[in-house]
Design a protein around this motif. Structure first.
Motif, PDB file in Angstrom:
ATOM      1  N   LYS A  18      46.010  32.456  35.503  1.00  0.00           N
ATOM      2  CA  LYS A  18      47.422  33.477  35.555  1.00  0.00           C
ATOM      3  C   LYS A  18      47.676  33.692  34.285  1.00  0.00           C
ATOM      4  CE  LYS A  18      52.154  32.839  36.854  1.00  0.00           C
ATOM      5  NZ  LYS A  18      52.997  31.692  37.524  1.00  0.00           N
ATOM      6  N   GLU A  19      47.570  32.944  33.100  1.00  0.00           N
ATOM      7  CA  GLU A  19      47.657  33.398  31.697  1.00  0.00           C
ATOM      8  C   GLU A  19      46.852  34.290  31.393  1.00  0.00           C
ATOM      9  OE1 GLU A  19      50.306  32.104  29.753  1.00  0.00           O
ATOM     10  OE2 GLU A  19      50.898  31.358  31.295  1.00  0.00           O
ATOM     11  N   THR A  20      45.853  34.518  32.101  1.00  0.00           N
ATOM     12  CA  THR A  20      44.832  35.638  31.484  1.00  0.00           C
ATOM     13  C   THR A  20      44.850  36.798  32.482  1.00  0.00           C
ATOM     14  OG1 THR A  20      42.845  34.426  32.431  1.00  0.00           O
ATOM     15  CG2 THR A  20      43.462  34.191  29.985  1.00  0.00           C
ATOM     16  N   ILE A  21      45.740  36.982  33.254  1.00  0.00           N
ATOM     17  CA  ILE A  21      46.044  38.094  34.005  1.00  0.00           C
ATOM     18  C   ILE A  21      44.502  38.461  35.090  1.00  0.00           C
ATOM     19  CG2 ILE A  21      47.988  39.165  32.933  1.00  0.00           C
ATOM     20  CD1 ILE A  21      45.791  41.088  31.650  1.00  0.00           C
ATOM     21  N   VAL A  22      43.990  37.232  35.250  1.00  0.00           N
ATOM     22  CA  VAL A  22      42.803  37.694  36.282  1.00  0.00           C
ATOM     23  C   VAL A  22      43.563  37.862  37.557  1.00  0.00           C
ATOM     24  CG1 VAL A  22      40.774  36.999  37.362  1.00  0.00           C
ATOM     25  CG2 VAL A  22      41.212  36.725  35.099  1.00  0.00           C
ATOM     26  N   GLN A  23      43.517  38.768  38.573  1.00  0.00           N
ATOM     27  CA  GLN A  23      44.289  39.085  39.670  1.00  0.00           C
ATOM     28  C   GLN A  23      43.449  39.260  40.813  1.00  0.00           C
ATOM     29  OE1 GLN A  23      46.554  42.232  38.396  1.00  0.00           O
ATOM     30  NE2 GLN A  23      48.038  41.181  37.231  1.00  0.00           N
ATOM     31  N   SER A  91      33.677  40.386  34.053  1.00  0.00           N
ATOM     32  CA  SER A  91      33.702  41.766  34.586  1.00  0.00           C
ATOM     33  C   SER A  91      35.234  41.712  35.219  1.00  0.00           C
ATOM     34  CB  SER A  91      32.627  41.959  35.570  1.00  0.00           C
ATOM     35  OG  SER A  91      32.606  41.110  36.709  1.00  0.00           O
ATOM     36  N   GLU A  92      35.534  40.680  35.803  1.00  0.00           N
ATOM     37  CA  GLU A  92      37.002  40.769  36.470  1.00  0.00           C
ATOM     38  C   GLU A  92      38.092  41.134  35.500  1.00  0.00           C
ATOM     39  OE1 GLU A  92      37.519  37.563  38.865  1.00  0.00           O
ATOM     40  OE2 GLU A  92      35.909  37.996  40.166  1.00  0.00           O
ATOM     41  N   PHE A  93      37.712  40.085  34.358  1.00  0.00           N
ATOM     42  CA  PHE A  93      38.891  40.273  33.411  1.00  0.00           C
ATOM     43  C   PHE A  93      38.727  41.622  32.622  1.00  0.00           C
ATOM     44  CE2 PHE A  93      39.893  39.197  28.804  1.00  0.00           C
ATOM     45  CZ  PHE A  93      41.041  38.967  28.959  1.00  0.00           C
ATOM     46  N   ASN A  94      37.544  41.853  32.464  1.00  0.00           N
ATOM     47  CA  ASN A  94      37.414  43.491  31.729  1.00  0.00           C
ATOM     48  C   ASN A  94      38.244  44.436  32.541  1.00  0.00           C
ATOM     49  OD1 ASN A  94      36.497  45.479  29.946  1.00  0.00           O
ATOM     50  ND2 ASN A  94      34.971  45.787  31.441  1.00  0.00           N
ATOM     51  N   LYS A  95      37.966  44.314  33.736  1.00  0.00           N
ATOM     52  CA  LYS A  95      38.660  45.461  34.620  1.00  0.00           C
ATOM     53  C   LYS A  95      40.316  45.480  34.670  1.00  0.00           C
ATOM     54  CE  LYS A  95      38.890  44.833  38.930  1.00  0.00           C
ATOM     55  NZ  LYS A  95      38.146  44.741  40.551  1.00  0.00           N
ATOM     56  N   ASP A  96      40.663  43.887  34.836  1.00  0.00           N
ATOM     57  CA  ASP A  96      42.156  43.789  34.735  1.00  0.00           C
ATOM     58  C   ASP A  96      42.689  44.060  33.397  1.00  0.00           C
ATOM     59  OD1 ASP A  96      42.165  42.966  37.372  1.00  0.00           O
ATOM     60  OD2 ASP A  96      41.725  40.913  37.141  1.00  0.00           O
TER      61      ASP A  96
END
Length: 216
Positions: A18-23, A91-96
């Motif tokens: 949540k803190e690193t905005i992985v959605q 890759s998820e974090f990169n996109k978000d």
């Protein structure tokens, strides 16, 4: 104790994501939810096991052993999934993160999230600080103040390269996220090992209770 441990690990992992905005409903974001659910169910199963042990009830102990075996299999599967999808977390974090950069000039909430991450991890942009040049509505030649080595009001305006962080947030934070997924997976495997002992002892007690019934 294992149930409480699992719930704590799951909540911790959820807070990290949540803190690193992985959605979104992705494998990386669903893993903590699975761990919390398994921990809650394990707590109920453990209660059944305690009751069965105290009363030396054959049916309760068999139920305990069966459900504990199922939970152990789910934990092993979750640990394997965490290992397999560790690269997908990046890759998820990169996109978000890039999506949040696009929203940066439009949302105060996004500003606070991105600024906090850039300050805490001492990074700037997705790959590097030049990513901010392609953001609509951002003045040219400017980066958020949170990119500065020494954060002050308007320090991101007309900056010099040596005054801001060079490393991108995706590599820095994404690597940290990936390592934490591995920690969660290792914790799940460790708890699963303890549950194997619980299954063995439960089976021994079931055998003892059954022998007592046969003697009677």
């Amino acid at each position: 104790a294992c149930a409480i441990g699992l719930i704590a690990v799951g909540v911790g992992a959820q807070l990290v994501l949540k803190e690193t905005i992985v959605q979104g409903a992705t494998p990386g974001s669903l893993l903590p939810v699975v761990i919390i659910a398994v921990g809650a169910f394990l707590f109920l199963v453990a209660f059944v096991g305690c009751c069965g042990t105290c009363k030396e009830n054959y049916c309760l102990m068999v139920t305990f052993a069966i459900f504990l075996s199922l939970i152990m299999l789910v934990e092993v599967a979750a640990a394997i999934a965490g290992y397999v999808f560790r690269d997908k977390v990046m890759s998820e974090f990169n996109k978000d993160f890039r999506q949040q950069m696009q929203n940066y000039p439009k949302s105060n909430h996004t500003v606070s999230i991105v600024d906090r991450m850039q300050e805490d991890f001492q990074c700037c942009g997705a790959a590097n600080y030049t990513d901010w040049e392609s953001i609509p509505l951002m003045p040219k030649g400017r980066v958020p103040d949170s990119c500065c080595v020494n954060v002050t009001q308007d320090c991101g305006i007309s900056f010099s390269v040596k005054e801001i962080h060079h490393e991108g947030c995706v590599e820095k934070i994404g690597g940290w996220l990936r390592s934490n997924v591995l920690v969660v997976a290792a914790a799940a495997l460790g708890i699963a090992f303890v549950e194997v002992l619980g299954i063995v002892f439960a089976c021994c007690l079931v055998k003892s209770i059954r022998s007592g019934y046969e003697v009677m």
